[in-house]
Motif scaffolding. Structure first.
Motif, PDB file in Angstrom:
ATOM      1  N   SER A 124     -16.464   4.649  67.587  1.00  0.00           N
ATOM      2  CA  SER A 124     -16.360   5.531  66.425  1.00  0.00           C
ATOM      3  C   SER A 124     -17.149   4.976  65.235  1.00  0.00           C
ATOM      4  N   LEU A 125     -17.460   5.868  64.318  1.00  0.00           N
ATOM      5  CA  LEU A 125     -18.103   5.448  63.078  1.00  0.00           C
ATOM      6  C   LEU A 125     -17.223   4.451  62.321  1.00  0.00           C
ATOM      7  N   GLY A 126     -15.925   4.714  62.360  1.00  0.00           N
ATOM      8  CA  GLY A 126     -14.992   3.842  61.661  1.00  0.00           C
ATOM      9  C   GLY A 126     -15.003   2.429  62.215  1.00  0.00           C
ATOM     10  N   THR A 127     -15.115   2.302  63.530  1.00  0.00           N
ATOM     11  CA  THR A 127     -15.146   0.973  64.148  1.00  0.00           C
ATOM     12  C   THR A 127     -16.385   0.201  63.708  1.00  0.00           C
ATOM     13  N   LEU A 128     -17.547   0.868  63.766  1.00  0.00           N
ATOM     14  CA  LEU A 128     -18.775   0.197  63.350  1.00  0.00           C
ATOM     15  C   LEU A 128     -18.743  -0.134  61.860  1.00  0.00           C
ATOM     16  N   ALA A 129     -18.150   0.749  61.086  1.00  0.00           N
ATOM     17  CA  ALA A 129     -18.040   0.497  59.647  1.00  0.00           C
ATOM     18  C   ALA A 129     -17.203  -0.747  59.386  1.00  0.00           C
ATOM     19  N   GLU A 130     -16.106  -0.888  60.122  1.00  0.00           N
ATOM     20  CA  GLU A 130     -15.236  -2.062  59.955  1.00  0.00           C
ATOM     21  C   GLU A 130     -15.956  -3.337  60.383  1.00  0.00           C
ATOM     22  N   ILE A 131     -16.688  -3.262  61.504  1.00  0.00           N
ATOM     23  CA  ILE A 131     -17.434  -4.422  61.988  1.00  0.00           C
ATOM     24  C   ILE A 131     -18.489  -4.858  60.973  1.00  0.00           C
ATOM     25  N   ALA A 132     -19.213  -3.877  60.426  1.00  0.00           N
ATOM     26  CA  ALA A 132     -20.320  -4.188  59.514  1.00  0.00           C
ATOM     27  C   ALA A 132     -19.850  -4.481  58.096  1.00  0.00           C
ATOM     28  N   GLY A 133     -18.623  -4.069  57.777  1.00  0.00           N
ATOM     29  CA  GLY A 133     -18.130  -4.263  56.422  1.00  0.00           C
ATOM     30  C   GLY A 133     -18.699  -3.260  55.441  1.00  0.00           C
ATOM     31  N   VAL A 134     -18.962  -2.042  55.951  1.00  0.00           N
ATOM     32  CA  VAL A 134     -19.499  -0.967  55.097  1.00  0.00           C
ATOM     33  C   VAL A 134     -18.666   0.297  55.332  1.00  0.00           C
ATOM     34  N   SER A 135     -19.032   1.367  54.656  1.00  0.00           N
ATOM     35  CA  SER A 135     -18.296   2.618  54.818  1.00  0.00           C
ATOM     36  C   SER A 135     -18.805   3.415  56.022  1.00  0.00           C
ATOM     37  N   ARG A 136     -17.987   4.399  56.450  1.00  0.00           N
ATOM     38  CA  ARG A 136     -18.418   5.289  57.530  1.00  0.00           C
ATOM     39  C   ARG A 136     -19.699   6.027  57.130  1.00  0.00           C
ATOM     40  N   ARG A 137     -19.762   6.435  55.868  1.00  0.00           N
ATOM     41  CA  ARG A 137     -20.937   7.151  55.379  1.00  0.00           C
ATOM     42  C   ARG A 137     -22.193   6.287  55.493  1.00  0.00           C
ATOM     43  N   THR A 138     -22.050   4.988  55.241  1.00  0.00           N
ATOM     44  CA  THR A 138     -23.194   4.089  55.341  1.00  0.00           C
ATOM     45  C   THR A 138     -23.673   3.983  56.787  1.00  0.00           C
ATOM     46  N   ILE A 139     -22.740   3.925  57.744  1.00  0.00           N
ATOM     47  CA  ILE A 139     -23.126   3.898  59.156  1.00  0.00           C
ATOM     48  C   ILE A 139     -23.901   5.167  59.499  1.00  0.00           C
ATOM     49  N   GLN A 140     -23.459   6.303  59.015  1.00  0.00           N
ATOM     50  CA  GLN A 140     -24.178   7.549  59.249  1.00  0.00           C
ATOM     51  C   GLN A 140     -25.589   7.475  58.663  1.00  0.00           C
ATOM     52  N   MET A 141     -25.703   6.840  57.498  1.00  0.00           N
ATOM     53  CA  MET A 141     -27.022   6.710  56.874  1.00  0.00           C
ATOM     54  C   MET A 141     -27.913   5.745  57.657  1.00  0.00           C
ATOM     55  N   LEU A 157     -26.832  -7.724  61.309  1.00  0.00           N
ATOM     56  CA  LEU A 157     -26.608  -8.768  62.306  1.00  0.00           C
ATOM     57  C   LEU A 157     -25.228  -8.639  62.948  1.00  0.00           C
ATOM     58  N   ARG A 158     -24.231  -8.257  62.144  1.00  0.00           N
ATOM     59  CA  ARG A 158     -22.892  -8.057  62.720  1.00  0.00           C
ATOM     60  C   ARG A 158     -22.899  -6.883  63.700  1.00  0.00           C
TER      61      ARG A 158
END
Length: 329
Positions: free
Chosen positions: A142-159, A172-173
């Protein structure tokens, strides 16, 4: 090292990497120092010790010349007011990429392209957005999982998946978690385009300001070329005074009045013409009893004023260039 030493170092590297390289321009304050080509890659290079000396006017005109020639402009420097230009990082100033001599060596000699680019807010890397999206879909992440791993928001993962550059630690994370290389090398010689970040956009000038003062001879020549059907872009601090272009040809157009300026400009313009594969001509105020200098055709004021069709100018430029080559052989 001095700027002159840096220019020679850059030329030596390019030659070693099988580039065809122009001689360094001898004019002070030129917009560029070297032109180099390898196959389809054509680059126009400015070398400075401190890149803060590179002004917005310099960038606008260098971009204009590069766009006309189908070339990629690049600034090579040692430092800025913020510190050293570090190897392995692409910086930028007014839309012109900046690299160090070390980064150039890594790229063209060792075939190791940079991964990091500097922009407002810090250092970034480019993510293979399609690959990251594909892996996320295949593994049902999920976007939320990647956001948590990267330490950013879901919106940032989408970007990120939309092509936006990522902060290094976040990227790198993500790469470690996905267990696949997702960072994309950056080509310093790629055509100018924006690397997206979440920060404020940088200025990329699209046009060059026209010189506010031109002498009577210059205005007359530019008007004559325009009447023939050429699009004429005057430039300053270059071996040529204008780029004259129509649908079939681009001519590096230099103007000369005295013998010394004619010889110097003809030599420089001929060298640039050789590397870029573009036509060149020196238009002189009075006839000098010769048709070309160093491979560059000469046309005097009276002869130019008698030409009313572009094909006539093509023929003159072509025949005098060919004649010079025949005389050399």
């Amino acid at each position: 090292m001095t700027r002159e030493e840096a220019i020679e170092t850059v030329r030596t590297m390019l030659t070693h990497a099988q580039f065809e390289v122009s001689k360094p321009l001898s004019m002070r304050g030129t917009r560029f120092d070297i032109v180099a080509r390898r196959d389809e890659v054509l680059i126009i290079i400015k070398v400075l010790s401190n890149v803060d000396a590179f002004s917005k006017d310099n960038a606008e005109e260098l971009l204009c010349i590069s766009q006309a020639l189908g070339a990629s402009p690049i600034l090579i420097g040692e430092r800025s007011g913020s510190g050293e230009i570090e190897s392995g990082i692409i910086y930028s100033r007014f839309g012109i990429p900046i690299i160090s001599v070390g980064t150039l060596s890594d790229y063209i000699i060792e075939n190791v392209p940079p991964l990091i680019f500097a922009a407002s807010g810090g250092f970034y890397v480019k993510i293979d957005s399609e690959l990251m999206h594909q892996i996320r879909e295949e593994k049902n992440i999920s976007l939320g999982t990647l956001a948590e791993i990267a330490g950013v928001s879901r919106r940032t993962i989408q970007m990120y998946e939309g092509g936006m550059g990522a902060m290094i630690d976040a990227a790198l994370r993500l790469e470690e978690y996905l267990n696949q290389p997702i960072l994309v090398p950056i080509d310093p010689f790629a055509p100018i385009q924006k690397l997206k970040t979440s920060q404020k956009k940088e200025i990329v000038p699209a046009t060059v300001p026209q010189p506010s003062t031109q002498d009577v001879f210059s205005k007359e020549v530019f008007n004559t070329l325009s009447t023939m059907g050429f699009s004429v872009t005057p430039v300053t601090r270059s071996p040529f005074e204008a780029l004259a272009q129509d649908s079939q040809i681009l001519i590096l157009t230099a103007l000369g009045k005295d013998e010394n300026s004619i010889l110097s400009k003809a030599a420089s313009v001929s060298d640039i013409s050789r590397v870029t594969g573009r036509c060149s001509v020196v238009i002189i105020e009075r006839g000098r009893g010769r048709e070309s200098i160093g491979g560059t055709p000469l046309i005097d004021r009276e002869e130019l004023n008698s030409i009313d069709e572009t094909y006539v100018l093509y023929d003159i430029v072509s025949s005098r260039s060919d004649s010079n080559e025949t005389n050399k052989s």
